[in-house]
Enzyme design. Structure first.
Site, PDB file in Angstrom:
ATOM      1  N   GLU A 266       1.903  13.579   3.334  1.00 29.62           N
ATOM      2  CA  GLU A 266       0.782  14.161   2.580  1.00 29.62           C
ATOM      3  C   GLU A 266       0.755  13.639   1.150  1.00 29.62           C
ATOM      4  O   GLU A 266      -0.322  13.448   0.573  1.00 29.62           O
ATOM      5  CB  GLU A 266       0.840  15.692   2.604  1.00 29.62           C
ATOM      6  N   HIS A 269      -1.220  10.479   1.048  1.00 25.41           N
ATOM      7  CA  HIS A 269      -2.656  10.772   0.889  1.00 25.41           C
ATOM      8  C   HIS A 269      -2.938  11.195  -0.560  1.00 25.41           C
ATOM      9  O   HIS A 269      -3.932  10.794  -1.165  1.00 25.41           O
ATOM     10  CB  HIS A 269      -3.065  11.932   1.804  1.00 25.41           C
ATOM     11  N   GLU A 295      -5.183   7.098   6.094  1.00 23.57           N
ATOM     12  CA  GLU A 295      -3.981   7.266   6.901  1.00 23.57           C
ATOM     13  C   GLU A 295      -3.001   6.113   6.681  1.00 23.57           C
ATOM     14  O   GLU A 295      -1.794   6.278   6.832  1.00 23.57           O
ATOM     15  CB  GLU A 295      -4.381   7.386   8.378  1.00 23.57           C
TER      16      GLU A 295
HETATM   17 ZN    ZN Z   1      -2.481  11.938   7.509  1.00 23.64          ZN
END
Ligand code: ZN
Length: 506
Positions: A266, A269, A295
């Site tokens: 995370e 991201h 991603e």
């Molecule tokens: Zn992801």
């Protein structure tokens, strides 16, 4: 014509603010909202998104885009202005193509289907969900028809998520992956005992895991001045603007990987969001280039960095100081091997690096078959189990661990799965280029220096936001379009060495 662009930017800023307010509500729902808030929250979502949608799809935005296109036809393709006009036009046309009755029908169908999917999954009874999935397939097909496509209906849906990529191209990529992975999975299965991951289940204090994970992602470059970490059932990242980008994680005393790797994923991201140029803020350009490119950043940090030997050579001593009991007698290399154990499993979200793409491939094939009418919904479980067996060599024990496991088919959103695999291959393609320019990257990672890597990614990927399609971005960053070859080479090398499948080539 500066006034036109200024006026357009003012409207896009309002729309962005409305969407970000919706995002705050979504974050709150997944973290702290009491269960009783569901109904009110659903009303708030629907009001805010309707206002934002109406504002964005207004005649005025269409007129401003027409004017801006005429006045700015000679601008450099890569400039902020040309990109703003080009990308906003694409979003606008797509949003306008969906009739509002269809949008309302989709919202209704999704909220109706979800509890039936939950019940069907709970009872492992596909029949309870089948009629709703039939409706969703039909709606996906109507979306594709409304958006328009030249060759295959999936093209229309894919173009919304991964602009510029066609179903045929994606199929070719998946074929190449399949040819490489299926035999690799079989080889690994035969040598399963070569990697022991029992250390991960020796009991790790949850609070210490959480603070260790947060400390680690901060070292990587996730900025806590503009971020925070909370707990949620399903980890996610969410951005309310450049100044506030949040991540969540989960923690399991009896399985170490969940918290640390979930957090790194995370944070990948999160760092992407935190690195998007402020010059693009409050426009349609302030976001990741596509779900696949997004991603690629979570996977790059989680796997290509976080699951590498240099990373554990750097981190392991501090991990051992934090968890002396479970890590007694373990060394960095043993721990590196443990966190990389690969085995065929039923559940996509628990899958390792090697097998993960096969889970996605399976879903991509079945979605296409349903959308193009070759597969009837009632025959889906059988098709699932058969394909699963041929890829993983396993018999699916029940629908709960098979066709009913993912939430995605309970709403009208086909073509979302490919982004996960694209993320893996884009990450590896970027990393190959980075390594060619930064030959001592492994030494940097071993010393705990991540700044050069982050800087490269910020400069070549993050700062551009949505200015470029995935292929435009890859061509600028790596000099060539999307290719699965670097990822295939990477897994063969890494897992070949881990499992002693062939003499390691480097
Ligand atoms: Zn992801």
């Amino acid at each position: 014509m500066p006034d036109t662009l200024e006026r357009l930017r003012a409207i896009l800023a309002e729309v962005t603010d409305l969407n970000r307010a919706t995002a705050v509500l979504a974050w709150d729902q997944e973290t702290y909202m009491p269960p009783g808030g569901v109904q009110n929250r659903a009303e708030q979502f629907s009001t805010l998104s309707e206002v934002a949608h109406r504002r964005f799809t207004s005649e005025e935005v269409g007129r401003l885009l027409d004017e801006a296109e005429g006045a700015n036809a000679k601008l450099d393709f890569d400039s902020d202005e040309a990109s703003l006009i080009r990308v906003t036009r694409r979003d606008y046309d797509q949003a306008r193509k969906l009739p509002s009755e269809l949008v309302a029908e989709i919202a209704h169908a999704s909220s109706t289907a979800r509890p039936h999917w939950q019940k069907a999954r709970h009872e492992s009874n596909f029949g309870l969900f089948a009629p709703y999935l039939e409706k969703n397939v039909e709606l996906n097909r109507r979306v594709a028809d409304a958006l328009g496509f030249e060759k295959r209906p999936y093209d229309a849906l894919l173009n919304r998520t991964e602009p510029g990529l066609t179903t045929d191209e994606l199929e070719a990529i998946f074929d190449e992956l399949k040819t490489a992975i299926v035999p690799l999975v079989a080889d690994i299965s035969r040598r399963a005992e070569a990697v022991d991951d029992s250390v991960l289940r020796r009991g790790f204090d949850p609070d210490q895991q959480l603070s260790y994970a947060l400390e680690t992602v901060t070292k990587l470059g996730y900025d806590l001045e503009r971020g925070r970490q909370d707990i949620s059932t399903h980890p996610f990242s969410i951005a309310f603007g450049p100044g506030d980008v949040r991540i969540t994680t989960r923690v399991n005393r009896d399985f170490f990987n969940e918290c640390l790797f979930g957090s790194i994923h995370e944070a990948g991201h999160g760092m992407y969001f935190q690195g998007i140029g402020r010059n693009l803020d409050r426009t349609n350009l302030w976001d990741g280039a596509s779900p696949g490119v997004h991603e690629s950043q979570s996977r790059l940090w989680e796997n290509l960095v976080g699951r590498s030997l240099p990373f554990w050579n750097h981190l392991f001593s501090s991990l051992q100081r934090t968890f002396p009991e479970p890590l007694k007698g373990v060394d960095a290399e043993a721990f590196y091997r443990a966190v990389n154990k690969s085995y065929p499993s039923y559940i996509r979200v628990e899958a390792d690096e090697v097998t993960y793409n096969l889970h996605v491939l399976l879903r991509f094939e079945l979605e296409n078959d349903m959308l193009e009418g070759r597969l009837k919904v009632r025959d889906l479980p059988e098709a699932w189990n058969e394909t699963f067996k041929s890829y993983f060599g396993l018999d699916v024990p029940n629908d709960r661990e098979g066709v009913l496991q993912d939430i995605h088919w309970s709403f009208v959103g086909f073509a979302e799965f490919p982004g996960y695999t694209l993320g893996n291959i884009i990450g590896a393609q970027l990393m190959e280029k980075i390594r060619s320019e930064m030959t001592d990257l492994d030494h940097q990672i071993e010393r705990g220096e991540f700044g050069n890597l982050l800087g490269w990614l910020q400069n070549n990927v993050y700062r551009h936001g949505r200015k470029f399609t995935p292929n435009e971005l890859l061509e600028r960053a790596t000099g060539r379009p999307l290719t699965p070859k670097p990822w295939i080479a990477y897994v063969r090398r890494k897992y070949g060495a881990l499992y002693g499948l062939h003499p390691a080539s480097d």
